[in-house]
Design a protein around this motif. Structure first.
Motif, PDB file in Angstrom:
ATOM      1  N   GLU A  88       0.839  -1.188   0.000  1.00  0.00           N
ATOM      2  CA  GLU A  88       0.000   0.000   0.000  1.00  0.00           C
ATOM      3  C   GLU A  88       0.880   1.245   0.000  1.00  0.00           C
ATOM      4  N   GLU A  89       0.397   2.289  -0.647  1.00  0.00           N
ATOM      5  CA  GLU A  89       1.213   3.499  -0.739  1.00  0.00           C
ATOM      6  C   GLU A  89       1.642   3.997   0.643  1.00  0.00           C
ATOM      7  N   ARG A  90       0.687   3.954   1.575  1.00  0.00           N
ATOM      8  CA  ARG A  90       0.982   4.430   2.941  1.00  0.00           C
ATOM      9  C   ARG A  90       2.099   3.628   3.601  1.00  0.00           C
ATOM     10  N   ASP A  91       2.248   2.372   3.178  1.00  0.00           N
ATOM     11  CA  ASP A  91       3.248   1.506   3.799  1.00  0.00           C
ATOM     12  C   ASP A  91       4.536   1.406   2.991  1.00  0.00           C
ATOM     13  N   CYS A  92       4.629   2.190   1.904  1.00  0.00           N
ATOM     14  CA  CYS A  92       5.787   2.101   1.000  1.00  0.00           C
ATOM     15  C   CYS A  92       7.044   2.747   1.583  1.00  0.00           C
ATOM     16  N   THR A  93       8.189   2.148   1.284  1.00  0.00           N
ATOM     17  CA  THR A  93       9.468   2.829   1.490  1.00  0.00           C
ATOM     18  C   THR A  93       9.635   3.786   0.304  1.00  0.00           C
ATOM     19  N   PRO A  94      10.553   4.752   0.388  1.00  0.00           N
ATOM     20  CA  PRO A  94      10.752   5.677  -0.739  1.00  0.00           C
ATOM     21  C   PRO A  94      11.034   4.937  -2.049  1.00  0.00           C
ATOM     22  N   GLU A  95      11.816   3.839  -1.993  1.00  0.00           N
ATOM     23  CA  GLU A  95      12.129   3.082  -3.227  1.00  0.00           C
ATOM     24  C   GLU A  95      10.856   2.444  -3.794  1.00  0.00           C
ATOM     25  N   GLU A  96      10.042   1.886  -2.911  1.00  0.00           N
ATOM     26  CA  GLU A  96       8.812   1.235  -3.378  1.00  0.00           C
ATOM     27  C   GLU A  96       7.836   2.260  -3.971  1.00  0.00           C
ATOM     28  N   ARG A  97       7.839   3.426  -3.378  1.00  0.00           N
ATOM     29  CA  ARG A  97       6.989   4.509  -3.851  1.00  0.00           C
ATOM     30  C   ARG A  97       7.291   4.884  -5.312  1.00  0.00           C
ATOM     31  N   ALA A  98       8.540   4.660  -5.721  1.00  0.00           N
ATOM     32  CA  ALA A  98       8.955   5.021  -7.082  1.00  0.00           C
ATOM     33  C   ALA A  98       8.475   4.008  -8.126  1.00  0.00           C
ATOM     34  N   ILE A  99       7.952   2.868  -7.670  1.00  0.00           N
ATOM     35  CA  ILE A  99       7.459   1.852  -8.613  1.00  0.00           C
ATOM     36  C   ILE A  99       6.203   2.374  -9.314  1.00  0.00           C
TER      37      ILE A  99
END
Ligand code: UD1
Ligand code: CA
Length: 436
Positions: free
Chosen positions: A157-168
């Motif tokens: 989930e976006e709220r649970d993303c790390t900065p790297e995951e957010r870039a996906i």
């Protein structure tokens, strides 16, 4: 229970809509969002559709209750999407087979990619197949994590993303096919260890994978298909996209839409070829327009309007629940409600049917080739025969029957004295034919 089944999540309030209405009942091009999602599920092949209702549940059930393939599961507390799906378990306890899971606030979903997902899930014998999409701006969506070989790992989930995951940029549009009853086992495992303390459906694929089951993610959805409506701004965006799809369809079918930007056409409307729709026209509800008609500018055709071929409806004309015969002209500033007009009628400028007496609606019938003068008022119920003439500004009072060929004038309308009878000749192409 007939399969495949679809589950549509529609229990959430949609807080950001700031509305007392269930979110999925907000309208896109004149129809509630849930209409499109139910139709997409059906179009993809779902034979039974379970809608999960909660906030304003009675409104959603009222809207869909007459559809025999639709069932309801009630989620009394909105504890998350995983919990929402779980509420369907008693209804589907006996069912074995694929379940297409969708959310009710994505009205732009089209049936084809969903049908593809169902087909692929069967071919692959997957416990879960999820459709994904690649977005230039993935904001607001859960992200798809894959391993270095490109295999699906999990959804974050976006709220649970790390900065790297957010870039996906590959996202979860909430279009899944799960095999039942396998999904129930996975849902029993999920907890609320996330930022929102909710039961996330998005955790189920990861659990199935951990249980050694086959889980696949396929990029089969287009960015336009997955617009999720969370705000009134999103509602306007979804409406614009849906409207341009409807325009595209009718232009492909041979209809000219002079200015699509200002033309609203309901998805339930049908239009014949060579009809021209002029700017600022609004067509709402179930409306049937024949071939070679001219509609607008500034016309409003409402539910139940039928225009036969070669009809002209001009500026500031409103028509509802009426049939207009072939070749008839209603060119300027007129209102027709509950009316039936024959062929080649000329309905003058500012003439109207007064169809509502404060309690009930009443019909008006006008025979072929009749001429209704400018400013006439027909106080329904009224019957006008063929080849009749209603004088300018005449008021034809309730229950009057104007005979074939008769001319009536005045207030209340009465037959014109013998010798003064006239037959106005129609000017077929004259700009002011209907104005007289
Ligand atoms: C969900 C997904 C996210 C995905 C996004 C857009 C989860 C945890 N996240 O997030 O990965 O990218 O949709 O598709 O699933 N609903 C219920 N009951 C509930 C909660 C929600 O019925 O308890 C319904 C809502 O009415 C809505 C849908 O489920 O129609 C999605 O809920 P929403 O809160 O909008 O989820 P997102 O945060 O957008
Ligand atoms: Ca959402």
């Amino acid at each position: 229970m007939n399969g495949p089944v679809a589950i549509i999540l529609a229990a959430g309030q949609g807080k950001r809509m700031k509305s007392e209405k269930a979110k999925v009942l907000h309208e896109v091009c004149g129809q509630p969002m849930i209409r499109y999602v139910v139709d997409a599920a059906r179009g993809a092949g779902a034979k039974t559709i379970v809608v999960v209702v909660g906030y304003a549940a009675d409104q959603v059930e009222d809207y869909l209750h007459h559809e025999p393939d639709v069932l309801f599961a009630t989620q009394t507390e909105q504890l998350g999407t995983g919990h929402a799906v779980k509420t369907c378990r008693p209804l589907l306890a006996q069912y074995q087979g694929p379940a297409l899971i969708l959310v009710g606030d994505e009205p732009l979903l089209r049936p084809q990619p969903l049908a593809d997902l169902l087909r692929r899930q069967q071919l692959d014998q997957a416990a879960c197949l999820l459709g994904t999409a690649a977005l230039a701006d993935p904001t607001g969506f859960g992200r798809i994590l894959r391993d270095s070989a490109g295999r699906f790992l999990r959804i974050v989930e976006e709220r649970d993303c790390t900065p790297e995951e957010r870039a996906i940029t590959e996202v979860n549009p909430s279009c899944y096919v799960f095999e039942l009853p396998g999904l129930w086992d996975a849902l029993d495992q999920i907890g609320t260890g996330n930022v929102q303390h909710e039961y996330y459906l998005t955790d189920a694929p990861e659990y199935l994978k951990a249980m050694g089951r086959k889980v696949r993610a396929l990029n089969v959805l287009q960015p336009d298909d997955i617009l999720g409506v969370n705000t009134r701004q999103h509602l306007a965006q979804a409406t614009a996209i849906m409207q341009s799809r409807i325009h595209d369809h009718w232009m492909t079918e041979g209809v000219t839409i002079v200015d699509p930007r200002t033309t609203q056409i309901d998805p339930r409307c049908t239009i014949g070829c060579d009809t021209v729709i002029y700017p600022s026209t609004v067509i709402s509800g179930v409306v049937r327009i024949g071939s070679n008609c001219r509609v607008g500018p500034f016309a409003h055709l409402r539910d139940g309007t039928v225009l036969d071929d070669d009809v002209e409806v001009g500026a500031f004309v409103e028509i509802k629940q009426s049939r207009i015969g072939k070749g008839t002209i209603v060119r300027h500033l007129a209102y027709l409600g509950d009316a039936d007009l024959g062929e080649d009628v000329n309905f003058g400028a500012t003439a109207i049917t007064a169809n509502y007496d404060g309690t009930q609606k009443h019909p008006t019938r006008i025979g072929s080739r009749s001429h209704v003068g400018a400013g006439a008022i027909l106080v329904a119920p009224v019957q006008v025969g063929d080849d009749a003439v209603i004088g300018a500004n005449a008021v034809v009072t309730r229950n009057r029957h104007v005979a074939d060929g008769q001319t009536v004038v005045g207030v209340p309308a009465h037959p014109l004295e013998p010798g003064r009878r006239h037959h106005p000749t129609r000017v077929p192409d004259g700009e002011d034919a209907a104005a007289r």
